[in-house]
Scaffold this motif. Structure first.
Motif, mmCIF file in Angstrom:
data_model
loop_
_atom_site.group_PDB
_atom_site.id
_atom_site.type_symbol
_atom_site.label_atom_id
_atom_site.label_comp_id
_atom_site.label_asym_id
_atom_site.label_seq_id
_atom_site.Cartn_x
_atom_site.Cartn_y
_atom_site.Cartn_z
ATOM 1 N N GLN B 157 19.528 34.823 19.023
ATOM 2 C CA GLN B 157 18.256 35.129 18.381
ATOM 3 C C GLN B 157 18.008 34.270 17.153
ATOM 4 O O GLN B 157 16.934 33.708 16.972
ATOM 5 N N MET B 158 19.024 34.151 16.321
ATOM 6 C CA MET B 158 18.818 33.436 15.071
ATOM 7 C C MET B 158 18.568 31.958 15.321
ATOM 8 O O MET B 158 17.712 31.340 14.684
ATOM 9 N N ILE B 159 19.318 31.408 16.284
ATOM 10 C CA ILE B 159 19.124 29.982 16.552
ATOM 11 C C ILE B 159 17.724 29.741 17.092
ATOM 12 O O ILE B 159 17.039 28.797 16.706
ATOM 13 N N SER B 160 17.250 30.644 17.966
ATOM 14 C CA SER B 160 15.916 30.436 18.524
ATOM 15 C C SER B 160 14.847 30.530 17.450
ATOM 16 O O SER B 160 13.890 29.760 17.453
ATOM 17 N N TYR B 161 14.995 31.498 16.574
ATOM 18 C CA TYR B 161 13.914 31.712 15.613
ATOM 19 C C TYR B 161 13.981 30.781 14.422
ATOM 20 O O TYR B 161 12.992 30.579 13.730
ATOM 21 N N GLU B 162 15.169 30.227 14.206
ATOM 22 C CA GLU B 162 15.312 29.235 13.142
ATOM 23 C C GLU B 162 14.314 28.088 13.330
ATOM 24 O O GLU B 162 13.697 27.606 12.383
ATOM 25 N N LEU B 163 14.118 27.699 14.601
ATOM 26 C CA LEU B 163 13.241 26.559 14.883
ATOM 27 C C LEU B 163 11.812 26.848 14.458
ATOM 28 O O LEU B 163 11.188 26.071 13.724
ATOM 29 N N ALA B 164 11.306 27.984 14.917
ATOM 30 C CA ALA B 164 9.930 28.334 14.566
ATOM 31 C C ALA B 164 9.803 28.504 13.062
ATOM 32 O O ALA B 164 8.808 28.072 12.450
ATOM 33 N N LEU B 165 10.824 29.096 12.475
ATOM 34 C CA LEU B 165 10.788 29.315 11.025
ATOM 35 C C LEU B 165 10.707 27.985 10.298
ATOM 36 O O LEU B 165 9.866 27.779 9.410
ATOM 37 N N ALA B 166 11.578 27.059 10.682
ATOM 38 C CA ALA B 166 11.594 25.766 9.997
ATOM 39 C C ALA B 166 10.281 25.035 10.213
ATOM 40 O O ALA B 166 9.762 24.379 9.295
ATOM 41 N N LEU B 167 9.712 25.160 11.415
ATOM 42 C CA LEU B 167 8.440 24.478 11.660
ATOM 43 C C LEU B 167 7.309 25.075 10.832
ATOM 44 O O LEU B 167 6.362 24.368 10.470
#
Lengths: 585, 343
Positions: B157-167
């Protein structure tokens, strides 16, 4: 229930049909007070298939064993019904006590699964051909079969209450005090506690492994066995689910119960008839009024009494209030199972509290109501309670049910979590003997209040709630529909509540129940709640069996869950709505 | 490097850490109180006036609890995991500006530890990802199926959402033309809060942040209904408290980041411009943080949990494309109308 005792034309035709089709094999049960047919065990499957396919009795409601110790035989009783409605059919098989064995009916009625396991567990009747005949309520390794009449509990005192030690001399002692070393505990022949090795659920895991049909992933994975429960926050009590998982996907699942087992039925056989009334409260402790109702109907059938008008109305009012309080609580806890942090549950409990206030006013207790009596109810409405009920059913409850519907039903997450999850087709639902909301959510409009009306339900104008997808979402929706229908019944019942006596004859502590058998059933909030009572004319019932909907509805649990995710296991369990007091009995 | 600067840093760091720890304690109180009111209850009201001492009582209880370590657990990792989770949460806010530059006893003191760090946003993105190690290790070392599943879920979960968060960080960075949080706030003071320019980015940030800090409706790793407590099921006492602490501190942290990146940070129109306004900076920021926290609690009281596979599907199939599109849109507009955003 005089109209129910008279045989109808259809019934007379049926007598001919079965006995002429199977001469010698099927004979009518001619014992006094008994009904139905006795089938030869060798031909049971053939006869049952005929009854299901040709005569249309597709719903196996109740299956239980009776130990006739004096005649030295065991009897298995099957109560089947048509899901299109009408009265039921009873057939029985008899088998000798010492080597009891009956063919399993699971090929004909898959819903016989748990009930046959229960009968094997408690009465020691072996069902040949049952795919997974393990103990279900007692643990593996338990010695004996407790519902046999010659099995005695460790602190056995007497066969039936009231015990001489408590009455009538008034000198009270407990048998435990006289026997502090518990040396009447019977151990099996050659049992040595030091050498004993626990079985460690080996048979459970073996059965679980056998049920794993295919892996869903083509990767080289390992199956994880997870035991959810008996201590688990969302199994609604001490219920255990053994699951085989492939990642997050459920491959196989076995419900394990009995952690709350107290052998309700054995205690019920020790009790007098009236003593069982408060004892039924403890079955499904969220809906004690309905439990009372079913038991009262069964015993009244035996006694041939009919409650007066006002009592009938009071019974219906209490039973329907119970249904609302149960469903509203079920919906709240179901949302909790979906992960909504207690908010819907607490708003639901607020309404339930108001209903419990009424129960407290009429019966003196909020949950363990003990309100029904044979031929009436215990007390009349106290002053002011009528207005309370009136306001509740005409104003507050309809409003709050609409509010619940408005906030929950179209929630995006609720829909995506529940739609298409745990689907049960109508054919499966009937085959697995599912009852109540679970059955009706699968598109089978079978409601005992309409299909085989009892009490005064034939007077009320209401619809049988039915939904057609059979998924978790429909099992949620159907509860809202049913609450609305209950409100309709309540509004009519409250409006028409007549004046008059509430009890037929004088209230009695010791009722005289003629010998015979009776199966009384009501549409409880969780499904068909049936009581099979056998009396031999003594003060205590010879057999007292509860057809517990929470228990039998779990038959389809594995079918609903396989292929879904682990989170759905919890949601599906919430949508079946079980209460462990009833499941484990 | 003079001694006074060292002292200044140490004092500021102490204030920040102590503030966060107190904030954590009273955030639990605030959450319990708000949740109770959302749910028709009273909430804690026994310990002290209005139950204000409840967090203290909880703390004392947790300290005195027996610390159990499962026999089959990997002891070293089991002990290290809570620390690995907690420390990053405490140090993220080092780059956040709490206010402008104030004058204390003749000394120009910026109200942040490293507010003008020129890679501030990168620092945040980097540090937030570290705590996932703690969670995975906690789940794995407990030697418990529920905990392991919780740990696996959380890493995915964290790895997936890290991307959207960083974007979603990229929008404000492009608008401000800097990775420094101080510059981002100053740019917002000049052209207006970035929520006006980046509404999509703000929504993506909020959703991804909820998933990142494991809050409802994305609290998969500790899903009570399925996994009992997920990765911290075997933890007790203060180790358990450290996990809770991390969760709540991260709530504060993401609220602070959201306030800084999108809601103008310590800036409030007509107030910050006053001569004494600079002193109000921290309080304005705290006000915004509390508002956002209230929103997070509200979400928890309202929504059921999504399922794990739905969560992953949403992260990869919905949030990430939208976030990418948002970046694309922002850059196109900035190229087409360069005069709007002159640095």
């Amino acid at each position: 229930m005089t109209e129910q005792l008279a045989p109808s034309v259809e019934e007379l035709a049926r007598v001919d049909e079965l006995t002429t089709r199977f001469p010698e094999v099927v004979t009518p049960d001619t014992r006094k007070g008994y009904e139905g047919y006795i089938v030869r065990p060798e031909n049971l499957i053939e006869v049952a298939t005929y009854i299901r396919d040709e005569m249309g009795y597709d719903f196996l409601a109740n299956l239980c064993g009776v130990d006739y110790l004096p005649e030295n035989k065991m009897e298995v009783v099957y109560n089947v019904f048509r899901t299109t409605g009408g009265r039921g059919l009873t057939f029985k098989v008899q088998t000798p006590r010492d080597s009891s064995s009956v063919p399993s009916l699971t090929p004909v009625y898959p819903g016989a699964d748990f009930q046959e396991r229960e009968t094997w567990d408690l009465l020691g009747i072996r069902f040949e051909g049952h795919p997974d005949l393990r103990r279900i309520l007692m643990w593996e390794g338990f010695n004996g079969h407790p519902l046999r009449k010659d099995w005695r509990e460790p602190f056995f005192e007497e066969e039936g209450k009231p015990f001489k030690s408590r009455w009538p001399e008034g000198h009270v002692y407990r048998i435990e005090d006289k026997n502090p070393f518990a040396n009447n505990v019977a151990y099996p022949e050659g049992f040595d506690p030091d050498q004993w090795e626990p079985e460690n659920d080996a048979r459970l895991y073996e059965s679980l492994r056998r049920s794993v049909k295919e892996l869903y992933s083509d990767l080289d994975t390992e199956i994880i066995m997870v035991n959810m429960g008996p201590q688990h926050p969302s199994t609604h009590g001490v219920f255990r689910i053994a699951v085989a998982l492939d990642g997050e996907t459920v491959l196989a699942l076995k419900p394990v119960m009995g952690y709350l087992h107290r052998n309700h039925e054995k205690i019920g056989e020790r009790n007098t008839f009236l003593q069982n009334m408060p004892f039924t409260d403890r079955l499904d402790y969220l809906s004690s009024m309905s439990n009372n109702f079913g038991y009262a109907l069964a015993v009244e059938k035996l006694m041939g009494v009919k409650p007066p008008e006002r009592a009938e109305y009071l019974r219906v009012i209490m039973a329907e209030l119970t249904r609302i309080s149960n469903h509203i609580f079920a919906i709240g806890m179901f949302l909790n199972d979906l992960g909504a942090y207690f908010t819907p549950a607490l708003y639901a409990i607020e309404e339930r509290e108001l209903i419990l206030d009424i129960f407290e006013a009429v019966s003196g207790s909020r949950m363990m109501c003990n309100y029904f009596r044979f031929g009436g109810v215990a007390r009349d409405l106290p002053e002011g309670v009528y207005d309370k009920i009136y306001k509740l059913v005409y104003d507050r409850l309809p409003r709050r049910i609409d509010e619940l519907d408005l906030y929950l039903t179209n929630n995006e997450i609720v829909r995506s979590r529940t739609e298409g999850v745990g689907v049960l087709t109508p054919e499966q639902a009937i085959a697995f003997s599912e009852a109540g909301p679970v059955l009706r959510a699968s598109g089978v409009p079978y409601d005992i209040r309409r299909a085989d009306p009892y009490s005064i339900y034939d007077r009320f104008d209401f619809d049988v709630a039915v939904r057609y997808h059979g998924d978790t979402y429909d099992r949620y929706l159907i509860r809202i529909d049913e609450m609305r229908q209950s409100i309709r019944i309540l509004q009519q019942a409250v409006r028409d509540l007549p004046e008059g006596p509430i009890q037929e004859g004088k209230p009695q502590y010791q009722v005289r129940v003629p010998a015979g058998e009776a199966y009384g059933r009501v549409e409880g909030p969780k499904g068909e709640l049936g009581y099979y009572v056998v009396s031999n004319g003594k003060p205590n019932p010879w057999r007292y069996h509860v057809r517990a909907p929470s228990f039998i509805n779990l038959n389809a649990y594995e079918t609903m869950c396989v292929g879904n995710k682990i989170a759905d296991v919890v949601a599906i369990l919430g949508s079946i709505d079980i209460v462990l007091g009833e499941t484990d009995r | 490097m003079d001694v006074a600067l060292w002292i200044e840093w140490i004092i500021k760091a102490l204030i920040l850490v102590l503030g966060l720890l107190t904030g954590f304690a009273y955030l639990t109180y605030m959450e319990r109180k708000f949740l109770a009111r959302f749910q028709n209850r009273y909430g804690p009201n026994r310990a002290g006036p209005f139950g204000l001492l409840q967090p203290v009582a909880d703390g004392v209880k947790l300290i005195f609890k027996e610390e159990l370590i499962p026999a089959q657990a990997d002891k070293l990792i089991f002990m290290a995991a809570p620390i690995i989770t907690t420390v990053p949460a405490l140090i993220i806010l080092g780059v956040l500006p709490f206010g402008g530059v104030v004058n204390i006893m003749g000394r120009e003191v910026p109200l942040s530890i490293a507010g003008n760090l020129n890679v501030g946003v990168l620092y945040i993105a980097a540090i937030t990802s570290i705590s996932v190690y703690g969670i995975v290790l906690a789940g794995w070392s407990s030697n418990n199926k529920y905990a392991t599943m919780g740990g696996i879920r959380s890493s995915a979960q964290m790895i997936s959402y890290e991307l959207a968060l960083a974007l979603s960080f990229v929008g404000p960075i492009m608008l401000a033309g800097s990775l420094s949080l101080a510059d981002i706030v100053e740019e917002q003071m000049r052209i207006g809060w970035f929520i006006i320019y980046q509404p999509i980015g703000f929504v993506i940030f909020l959703i991804a942040a909820l998933a990142e800090i494991n809050r409802a409706p994305f609290d998969m790793p500790e899903a009570e209904q399925e996994l009992t407590a997920g990765y911290h099921v075997e933890y007790s006492g203060m180790k358990f408290a450290l996990f809770m602490m991390t969760e709540y501190i991260k709530m504060i942290v993401v609220s602070a980041i959201a306030a800084t990146l999108f809601l103008g940070g310590y800036h409030l129109p007509f107030v910050t411009d006053q001569p004494w306004g600079v002193w109000l900076g921290p309080f304005i920021l705290i006000g915004k943080i509390i508002l956002l926290l209230w929103g997070i609690i509200w979400v928890r009281a309202t929504l059921p949990r999504v399922r794990y596979d739905q969560l992953m599907a949403m992260g990869w199939k919905v949030l990430l494309p939208i976030a990418l599109f948002n970046v694309f849109l922002t850059s196109v507009i900035m190229v087409l109308f360069p005069n709007w955003f002159s640095h």
